[in-house]
Every structure is written in C-alpha cells, then in structure tokens.
Design an enzyme around this catalytic site. Structure first.
Site, PDB file in Angstrom:
ATOM      1  N   GLY A 194       0.829  -1.206   0.000  1.00 36.62           N
ATOM      2  CA  GLY A 194       0.000   0.000   0.000  1.00 36.62           C
ATOM      3  C   GLY A 194       0.858   1.248   0.000  1.00 36.62           C
ATOM      4  CD  GLU A 200      -0.743  -5.469 -20.817  1.00 36.75           C
ATOM      5  OE1 GLU A 200      -1.000  -5.341 -19.620  1.00 36.75           O
ATOM      6  OE2 GLU A 200      -1.349  -6.270 -21.562  1.00 36.75           O
ATOM      7  CD  GLU A 230      -7.107  -6.982 -24.241  1.00 35.65           C
ATOM      8  OE1 GLU A 230      -7.071  -5.879 -23.672  1.00 35.65           O
ATOM      9  OE2 GLU A 230      -6.643  -8.005 -23.738  1.00 35.65           O
TER      10      GLU A 230
HETATM   11  C1  F6R Z   1      -3.645  -6.194 -19.183  1.00 36.31           C
HETATM   12  C2  F6R Z   1      -3.861  -6.372 -17.764  1.00 36.31           C
HETATM   13  C3  F6R Z   1      -4.400  -5.214 -16.987  1.00 36.31           C
HETATM   14  C4  F6R Z   1      -5.589  -5.693 -16.139  1.00 36.31           C
HETATM   15  C5  F6R Z   1      -6.068  -4.568 -15.220  1.00 36.31           C
HETATM   16  C6  F6R Z   1      -7.280  -4.975 -14.421  1.00 36.31           C
HETATM   17  O1  F6R Z   1      -3.118  -7.341 -19.779  1.00 36.31           O
HETATM   18  O2  F6R Z   1      -3.627  -7.413 -17.229  1.00 36.31           O
HETATM   19  O3  F6R Z   1      -4.767  -4.158 -17.806  1.00 36.31           O
HETATM   20  O4  F6R Z   1      -6.598  -6.105 -16.991  1.00 36.31           O
HETATM   21  O5  F6R Z   1      -5.041  -4.205 -14.340  1.00 36.31           O
HETATM   22  O6  F6R Z   1      -7.033  -6.120 -13.677  1.00 36.31           O
HETATM   23  P1  F6R Z   1      -8.192  -6.992 -13.072  1.00 36.31           P
HETATM   24  O7  F6R Z   1      -8.908  -7.651 -14.185  1.00 36.31           O
HETATM   25  O8  F6R Z   1      -7.490  -7.955 -12.166  1.00 36.31           O
HETATM   26  O9  F6R Z   1      -9.093  -6.051 -12.322  1.00 36.31           O
END
Ligand code: F6R
Length: 594
Positions: free
Chosen positions: A98, A479, A472
């Site tokens: 955090g 990434e 996407e």
């Molecule tokens: C992209 C990726 C991130 C997650 C985002 C949300 O490949 O992994 O953009 O999609 O950080 O994460 P969640 O789905 O865990 O809320």
C-alpha cells in the site's frame, strides 16, 4: 503488486516455506524481494530483481519468517528500499503493501526524535513509529504493548495499507489491513499469512480473509482478532475453502502467457456448459435494474466497452461504461435502482474496489464478473458470477478477457430470450479458435511478426464491437513487446490519427462480417493511399491487405478469436525480441494502489 507471505509454527524451515510462498506470488509483479527470519534475533535477506535461482540457505533455521516481493512506489528499486524494514533497535521487522500517504509528516516527527531512517520508503517510517509508541507504553504485557503500538501506529496512516510486523521479543506478529488484501491460513500449531489465498492452499484450507479495519495478533497456537480502530476483540471464524490447487505450471508451454492463450477454448467451453443458472439469475438482475454501469480497468475495461456494444446489439439494452479510476466521479448518477457490474480478473484492483464502495454508499446494487474466488470484489458483491478461468499467472491478461466476453455474450442473448442462439455461436466460435491456434496459423502470425518487430509504431483500427478489440490488441502488443501500438475507432482515423500514417507503417484492421465491414475497409484504403502496410484480420481476404490473417465468421462471437490473434501478436512480438512476456517491466498483476 507487492506480495506477502508469512509463517509461524512448528517447522524450523520457516525461511524456506516463506521463500516458496513468495515464488507462488511472483506473478503479481515485483522488482525486489526480501525475507526476515527470527532466531533469537531478526536476520534479513534482501535482493533486487527476480527470485530466479536464489535460495535462503544462508538464513537461520527458524520457525518464524515473513517475506515480501516489492513493486516500487516510494523510493527506487534498491536493496535498501526492499522490505522487510527494521526499526532502530532491530526488535521489529515490517512488510507492507500500500501507500502511507502521510509518511512525510510522520518521518519528520521521527527524525526529530533521532530515529535512524535509512531507506526512501514510506514503509520504514511505519516500523519506527511502532518502535516509538512501543517504547512509551507501560503497564501491559509485552505482547499487548506490541499489539497496541502497532494498532495506534496503523490508525495514524492515511491511505490503503496492509502491514505485518514481526516482534523479536514476543515471537509474535501483528497484521493490520485497510485496503490491500490479506488472507490468514490456520494449520495445526502453525499459521500462515498471504496476500493471495491461492498461496496458502498447499498448506491449509482453513482460511480467513481479513476485512478492512481489522488487526490480528498471531502465535503458532493462537490468532486473536480486534477492531483496529477501537481495539475491541472480535470473533474469528475460519472458512473451509473447497478450492482445488489449480494447475499452476506451464505444462508443455514455454511461457504462462502462451499456456493461458491455449487454455481459452476449454475455459469458454466450461462457461457455455456450466453457467446456465448463473446466467439466468444475472440477466434477471440486469433486466430489473434502472441504469446499469459496467466498470473495470485495463483489459477488463475493454471487456466492459465490448459489453456495451454486445448488449446494445443483441438485447437492445443500453449499458453505461466507465473505467474504474473515473467511475468515482460519476457516482452522482447512481440511485438504489442502479446496478454496477464490475469486471475483474483479480478482484483486487483498487480502482474497481473504490468504485464499488462509492456505489454502495449510493445504495446501488453491486454485481461482478470476477475470476478470483474470495477476492475483495467477490466479497463486496451482492451477486457474483465466477469466471472459472483458472489462475492467470502471466501478468498480461488473456483468458480472463475472453471468459468475460463469453459471459457478456451469454447474458445478452439470455436477456434477449435467445440463449440457444448465443450458445450455438459460441460453440461455432470454439471451432474458429481451434483454427486460430493451429500450427499453420501460428506460423502465419510468426512470419508477420518478423516484419513488425522492427517497427516503432503499429496502428490498429476497428468499428463497433471490434473497436474494443482493437484497443485490447494494442494493449497486448504494448505490454508484452514494448512496441508502441495504438488502437482507435476506425472512423476517428480522419479526425487526426491519419496524420501519422506514412510509408510502411503497419496498420492492423479488424473487419468481421458485420455492418462495420465496408466502413473499416474504407479506412484501410485511406491508410493504404498514404503508404500504410495493411494487415487485415477478417473472414475474407481483400486486395487492399498486404497481409491477411483469417478469422472466420461466427457472428458477434468473432470478437473472441479476433482478440486471440491480438494476444498472439503480442506474445510473438515479445519472443522475437527475447523478452519474457510473463513478466513485463513495470507491470503488476493486481494493481492494489491508486
Ligand atoms: C492487461 C492487464 C491489466 C488488467 C487490469 C485490471 O493485460 O492485465 O490491464 O486487466 O489491471 O485487472 P483486473 O482484471 O485484475 O481487475
């Protein structure tokens, strides 16, 4: 983001247990790691970089250790800044997840009191504050004083934090949480703690997910829980988890990302076959709501955006969408009739959690499509639909995305009273996926990647439901391969972006067999006229394409194999450059800080 693992108990292999626990948390993303072991005094080992082939043979044999993988926020990536941090006397060691937003003011106070603070982190300030309060405590037992000092310090912190503090004098630890996830695992005369319950499953199924505002005191035999604000004792009830330890090895694949790409047909098939009642219940909730908001971040946000098109097209229903970090500024629209559908793989993304909490205050109903059972989002939701995609270990999200698309398609068809049609196009989609993942197609993609890899920029267009797929695909490429890729709505080309198109610039276009085909094709022509190298992802080839990648028509479900092509481009662009697509630089799997 930061991973936490702790052990206290009967085994004298605490350091190894914690070290192995940290390895299972590696996927969260980190840049340094460290372990504190208590054997009459605290010994700390910290390293920058990945755990790799390291070992902890140099740490003493002991029954008590805490470990941490750090994703840097305050202070650079150095050994000094890695956790655990010690107080001046070496009695206390802390690990933390955090951001202590008011650490500056506390640090100033402590420096005036001659505390020696050696790192640039907010975390170290916390352990010195605990030391300061502890030294002044009187009257109670050392164990109670330690708990009380940690509690008082914790209550001074502004921000969302989880801290775990080891005390060398009482051989206990205290953990407190407000925001970041912490799960406690209870064994027989041994207790575990982790930021992710999956890491505890090999040791125990008796799990307690700490709630915000709780503080616990732990010995091998005993765990006591208190309200962090008042210090009042609470009752602690463990749940028996029924999760199986999901396969978390790469199997025959060189990387988790590729394994998870190949997991997708099975994940989708399971959703089609197993989610009948959940889909019926969930679609009823949508039907009865007045104002529905899809909320998610990153890849999940693109699934949300796709959801708006899917619901509009299939069920004639308007759904609103916001990225998690912006939703908090829109909650004025919410009423007790509103419905929030939060989409998240980890269920821990703080921007989504914050959104959901704000919506709750407005009385809105909270639902979620979430992959991680027991996660914060899972627990906060009035109704949840588990994606059951299995653990996603690669930082880059793949199968959770297509699982969300599958569920959204089924929900929209259920709402339209045409669920059989929805299932049927998804079953057809499985066949197309097989073709996308077949050897010939992989070779076709790898051949294209050889041309793309030397490029600095790639532009990607789509219209309608293919627009979020373009976004996407661009995210996957950025990434995994660090090549600048930008996705945009094909119609926006001429409103500015076309200025960037020059000779040989790669332009990827998604052209499914729907009403967007002709207009997106016109965009391809415009880019081609300016020298662009056009890569068409479509159900049929066209003379404007310089390179063609087939994705056969399965109606709206074509977005799933199309997204998989984007994932494969990202993966192979990383491989071509010798990068590790499972652990992209600077990224964390679950983003638990704002
Ligand atoms: C992209 C990726 C991130 C997650 C985002 C949300 O490949 O992994 O953009 O999609 O950080 O994460 P969640 O789905 O865990 O809320």
């Amino acid at each position: 983001m930061c991973g936490i693992f702790g052990y206290i108990g009967k085994s004298n292999k605490a350091s190894e247990i914690v070290f192995n626990g940290l390895k299972t948390l590696e996927y969260r993303g980190y840049d340094s790691w460290g372990i504190a072991t208590l054997k009459s005094k605290i010994t700390v080992k910290k390293r920058v970089g990945k755990i790799g082939n390291a070992n902890v043979d140099d740490l003493p044999k002991s029954n008590f250790a805490l470990g941490h993988t750090r994703w840097a926020t305050h202070g650079g990536v150095t050994e000094v800044n890695a956790h655990p941090h010690l107080d001046c006397s070496g009695q206390f060691a802390i690990i933390h997840n955090g951001i202590i937003e008011n650490y500056d003011e506390i640090k100033e106070e402590l420096l005036k009191k001659k505390h020696k603070i050696v790192s640039d982190t907010d975390t170290e300030v916390a352990v010195h504050l605990i030391e300061e309060i502890y030294r002044k405590s009187t009257g109670k037992s050392k164990k109670e004083n330690f708990l009380e000092a940690t509690r008082k310090a914790f209550n001074r912190f502004v921000g969302l934090n989880a801290i775990i503090v080891m005390d060398a004098e009482t051989s206990t630890y205290v953990a407190a949480k407000n925001g970041s996830p912490l799960a406690i695992g209870k064994g027989s005369n041994e207790n575990f703690l982790a930021s992710d319950a999956h890491a505890l499953i090999p040791y125990t199924k008796n799990i307690y997910f700490m709630e915000d505002g709780e503080i616990i005191s732990v010995t091998p035999e005993n765990i006591s829980i208190f309200d962090a604000l008042t210090g009042r004792k609470k009752t602690l009830k463990f749940n028996k988890l029924t999760w199986k330890q999901t396969a978390i090895d790469k199997g025959k694949y060189p990387h988790f990302m590729l394994k998870e790409i190949f997991d997708q047909p099975k994940v989708i098939e399971n959703i089609i076959n197993d989610s009948k009642f959940q889909i019926i219940n969930f679609s009823d909730i949508i039907k009865n709501s007045y104002g529905t908001y899809l909320v998610g971040c990153g890849t999940a946000a693109y699934a949300c955006l796709a959801g708006t098109y899917i619901f509009s097209k299939i069920s004639g229903r308007h759904l609103n969408f916001s990225v998690g970090s912006e939703f908090g500024y829109l909650v004025d629209f919410l009423t007790p009739k509103s419905l929030v559908i939060a989409l998240s793989q980890s269920g821990e993304t703080i921007d989504v959690i914050d959104s959901v909490k704000k919506a709750k205050v407005k009385g809105a109903q909270i639902t979620s499509l979430v992959n991680s059972l027991g996660s914060t989002l899972y627990r906060l939701s009035d109704k949840k639909l588990l994606l059951n995609a299995g653990v996603e270990r690669a930082v880059v999200s793949t199968k959770a995305f297509t699982a969300k698309l599958t569920v959204l398609i089924l929900l929209a068809y259920q709402l339209a009273g045409k669920i059989s049609e929805g299932k049927s196009i998804l079953r057809e989609c499985l066949k197309v996926l097989k073709e996308v993942l077949c050897r010939d197609n992989l070779n076709r993609i790898r051949k294209l990647v050889k041309t793309l890899v030397s490029q600095k920029h790639i532009y990607i267009i789509g219209r309608g439901v293919s627009y979020p797929i373009a976004l996407e695909a661009a995210l996957k490429i950025k990434e995994a391969s660090y090549i600048h890729a930008e996705g945009f709505a094909a119609g926006e080309l001429k409103h500015g972006v076309i200025a960037l198109i020059e000779k040989n610039i790669p332009c990827i276009a998604f052209l499914p067999n729907d009403e967007t085909y002709g207009a997106t094709l016109a965009g391809c022509m415009e880019m081609k006229a300016r020298g662009g190298y056009i890569i068409g992802i479509s159900h049929k080839n066209h003379e404007v394409f310089d390179y063609y990648l087939p994705v056969y028509d399965v109606g709206i479900a074509s977005i799933i194999p199309s997204a998989v092509v984007g994932q494969l481009l990202g993966y192979y662009l990383a491989i071509e450059q010798g990068l590790d697509p499972d652990k992209p630089r600077n990224l964390a799997k679950s983003v638990t800080v704002r």
